[in-house]
Write a protein that holds these residues in place. Sequence first.
Motif, PDB file in Angstrom:
ATOM      1  N   VAL A 170       0.846  -1.188   0.000  1.00  0.00           N
ATOM      2  CA  VAL A 170       0.000   0.000   0.000  1.00  0.00           C
ATOM      3  C   VAL A 170       0.885   1.243   0.000  1.00  0.00           C
ATOM      4  O   VAL A 170       1.762   1.378   0.848  1.00  0.00           O
ATOM      5  N   THR A 171       0.689   2.146  -0.974  1.00  0.00           N
ATOM      6  CA  THR A 171       1.524   3.354  -1.012  1.00  0.00           C
ATOM      7  C   THR A 171       0.767   4.614  -0.614  1.00  0.00           C
ATOM      8  O   THR A 171       1.372   5.619  -0.276  1.00  0.00           O
ATOM      9  N   SER A 172      -0.570   4.569  -0.691  1.00  0.00           N
ATOM     10  CA  SER A 172      -1.316   5.720  -0.173  1.00  0.00           C
ATOM     11  C   SER A 172      -2.749   5.316   0.140  1.00  0.00           C
ATOM     12  O   SER A 172      -3.277   4.369  -0.447  1.00  0.00           O
ATOM     13  N   VAL A 173      -3.333   6.032   1.103  1.00  0.00           N
ATOM     14  CA  VAL A 173      -4.703   5.752   1.500  1.00  0.00           C
ATOM     15  C   VAL A 173      -5.454   7.080   1.586  1.00  0.00           C
ATOM     16  O   VAL A 173      -4.964   8.037   2.171  1.00  0.00           O
ATOM     17  N   THR A 174      -6.608   7.134   0.973  1.00  0.00           N
ATOM     18  CA  THR A 174      -7.432   8.337   1.070  1.00  0.00           C
ATOM     19  C   THR A 174      -8.829   7.923   1.523  1.00  0.00           C
ATOM     20  O   THR A 174      -9.416   7.001   0.960  1.00  0.00           O
ATOM     21  N   PHE A 175      -9.327   8.623   2.533  1.00  0.00           N
ATOM     22  CA  PHE A 175     -10.674   8.333   3.008  1.00  0.00           C
ATOM     23  C   PHE A 175     -11.680   9.101   2.153  1.00  0.00           C
ATOM     24  O   PHE A 175     -11.584  10.305   2.007  1.00  0.00           O
ATOM     25  N   LYS A 176     -12.639   8.389   1.565  1.00  0.00           N
ATOM     26  CA  LYS A 176     -13.578   9.029   0.645  1.00  0.00           C
ATOM     27  C   LYS A 176     -15.002   9.059   1.183  1.00  0.00           C
ATOM     28  O   LYS A 176     -15.935   9.365   0.457  1.00  0.00           O
ATOM     29  N   GLU A 181      -9.816   4.816  -0.599  1.00  0.00           N
ATOM     30  CA  GLU A 181      -9.220   4.640  -1.909  1.00  0.00           C
ATOM     31  C   GLU A 181      -7.743   4.380  -1.645  1.00  0.00           C
ATOM     32  O   GLU A 181      -7.046   5.259  -1.131  1.00  0.00           O
ATOM     33  N   ILE A 182      -7.289   3.178  -1.937  1.00  0.00           N
ATOM     34  CA  ILE A 182      -5.885   2.897  -1.652  1.00  0.00           C
ATOM     35  C   ILE A 182      -5.142   2.611  -2.951  1.00  0.00           C
ATOM     36  O   ILE A 182      -5.690   2.069  -3.910  1.00  0.00           O
ATOM     37  N   ILE A 183      -3.916   3.059  -2.996  1.00  0.00           N
ATOM     38  CA  ILE A 183      -3.059   2.806  -4.153  1.00  0.00           C
ATOM     39  C   ILE A 183      -2.082   1.707  -3.744  1.00  0.00           C
ATOM     40  O   ILE A 183      -1.420   1.807  -2.706  1.00  0.00           O
ATOM     41  N   VAL A 184      -2.060   0.653  -4.542  1.00  0.00           N
ATOM     42  CA  VAL A 184      -1.224  -0.501  -4.211  1.00  0.00           C
ATOM     43  C   VAL A 184      -0.194  -0.700  -5.317  1.00  0.00           C
ATOM     44  O   VAL A 184      -0.538  -0.701  -6.503  1.00  0.00           O
TER      45      VAL A 184
END
Lengths: 378, 280
Positions: A296-302, A307-310
């Motif tokens: 996981v390189t980033s996590v955004t709460f929507k 929304e996570i970037i893997v």
Amino acid sequence: MTNNHIIDLKNISVSLGGEQILKNMNLYINDKEFITLLGPSGCGKTTTLRIIGGFLEPDEGDVIFGGKRVNGVPPHKRRVNTIFQRYALFPHLNVFENVAFGLRIKKLPEKEIRQTVDEMLKLVNLSGFDKRNVNSLSGGQQQRVAIARALAVNPKVLLLDEPLGALDLKLRKDMQVELKNIQQRLGITFIYVTHDQEEALSMSDTIVVMDGGVIQQIGSPLDIYNEPKNAFVADFIGESNIVDGVMVRDFCAEFAGSRFECLDKGFSEREAVDIVIRPEDVDVVPTEKGMLSGVVTSVTFKGVHFEIIVDVRGFKWMIQTTDYEAVGNVIGLRIEPDAIHVMKKSVYSGRYGDYSSFSDEIDMLSDTSYEEESVPDE
Amino acid sequence: MNKNGFGKKLVTAPYTLWMVIFVVVPIALVIYYAFTDADGGFTFENMTYIFEYGKTFLVSIELALISTAICLVMAYPVAYGISRFEARRQQTMIMLVMLPMWMNFLIRTYAWMTILEGNGLINRALRYFGSDGFGMINTEGAVVLGMVYNFLPYMILPIYTVLTKIDVSTIEAAKDLGAGRRNVFRRVLLPMSVPGIISGITMVFVPAVSTFVISKLLGGGKTFLIGDIIENYFLGNTGMINYNIGASLSLVLMVLILISMTVMNHFDKDAGEGEGVLVG
């Protein structure tokens, strides 16, 4: 004619100022349909609308309206009306006279005009605004006047050129519902132009996705979303992970270093393809159960989801999940056969679908460029 | 904040001073002279001269109206035509319209004298072709021509300005709703250009009704306008000079112009509030 086409565009080509805007476009529009021309700015969607409206003559090709060729017929003789991007109300007339404009030209009796205008104002929820100066109305109200004005002359087809572009988000959502209601109630054809994919998905019977003067795909909102034809459509409608892959054989695709069962067939053996996987179709599972694994390189709460970037072997995937995963976690990914959509390679291959440069800020920037296009420059 | 207010006052002071010296004081002087006699006593007697020059007033107004009407009819198509060009061509065209204004007003009018006079350009050309030529100078027609020539740009510019401000999509909307060329013009272009027409009319009519140079040079003493009379009372032969009568005539002319401008502005407002008032 046995078909239900109200408008046929045949082999339409247009160049403006040395630039080719539409390239050999073919499109038919069914009667009573809500059809949306969707695409980024400069894709030719407004040009298409202007050709149907009679404001622009194509260099080549035929415009057929109800079975008759209408090339060269001026706008005021076509049973097509337009809602303009900037409303284009008559500032020297009040609300009533704006709506009555087309009826006065037809020289209808005063009583009939009054009746129709009242009806139209009621339809757009502006009863009692008759005497108001149009300049004193809010954007949403002006838009309603424009709609009432166009509908008053009883068109067969209503053309709408980004009609909600200048409204704020909430008002836009309300107007979307209202427009759809009006269309269904009156049973007339709406041809709607927008760059907003969400708007297109929620309102249309049929969506025409355009880019570079060429129709990329025509289909129902579901088709367009679930079965995009190429990387452009997949990327433009919703979020997508688009990865390079190979069809090993029917129902078996290979990508990201693994083989996956899928539902697609009909490709030649070992054909290179683009594979689309929507972020919401990827399940997050423990590593040992995953078909793929990544960091996981980033996590955004929507709100509804994270929304996570893997990072999977150098390719960044976007995944929407309701479970929180911390940055740095190694997670497993599971992809069901029906979540995999295989597309033929196209000129758009490799240009979209990797989230390594993704950020909300870039999204916002591209949004404002659209805004600038649709906001009046006074 | 106080300092700020003082600063503002300081900045506007030169202009205020200018206005007082060159606008307020002169008007006050005109009013003073108009209602006093040679000894400085209050009187209404000067006003009676209006009736003496009633005919001149009428001729002045008539010629100014004719000129204004000709200017309007000529200027509207020109302004419309220019406004339809692409932006860069528009600038060139507008410059061409304004070009004559870069030359002195008197010189331009003198130029017309040499064109129109008995031995002028036109008559010489006519004689060359065997005609006897005819008298053009020193007629009311020549005066109107001078007015139209000199004031036409003042009609074109404001009309051009409003026309360029009209959003093309407004015209397209009208066509879309079934309006042909005539209806587009009558129901959209014309009503929307009323403000420009009004200021054009004002900018042509006001100088035309009060001119004395044009009538002097091109009317040759045969066509007397109220401007000529007023000029005579201020700058004429020593026996003629009478500031009091001159001032009273000026005052009447000013009031006339003021009234016509008020009427015009009223039209403008009507147009702004929508046709509904007129139609419905």
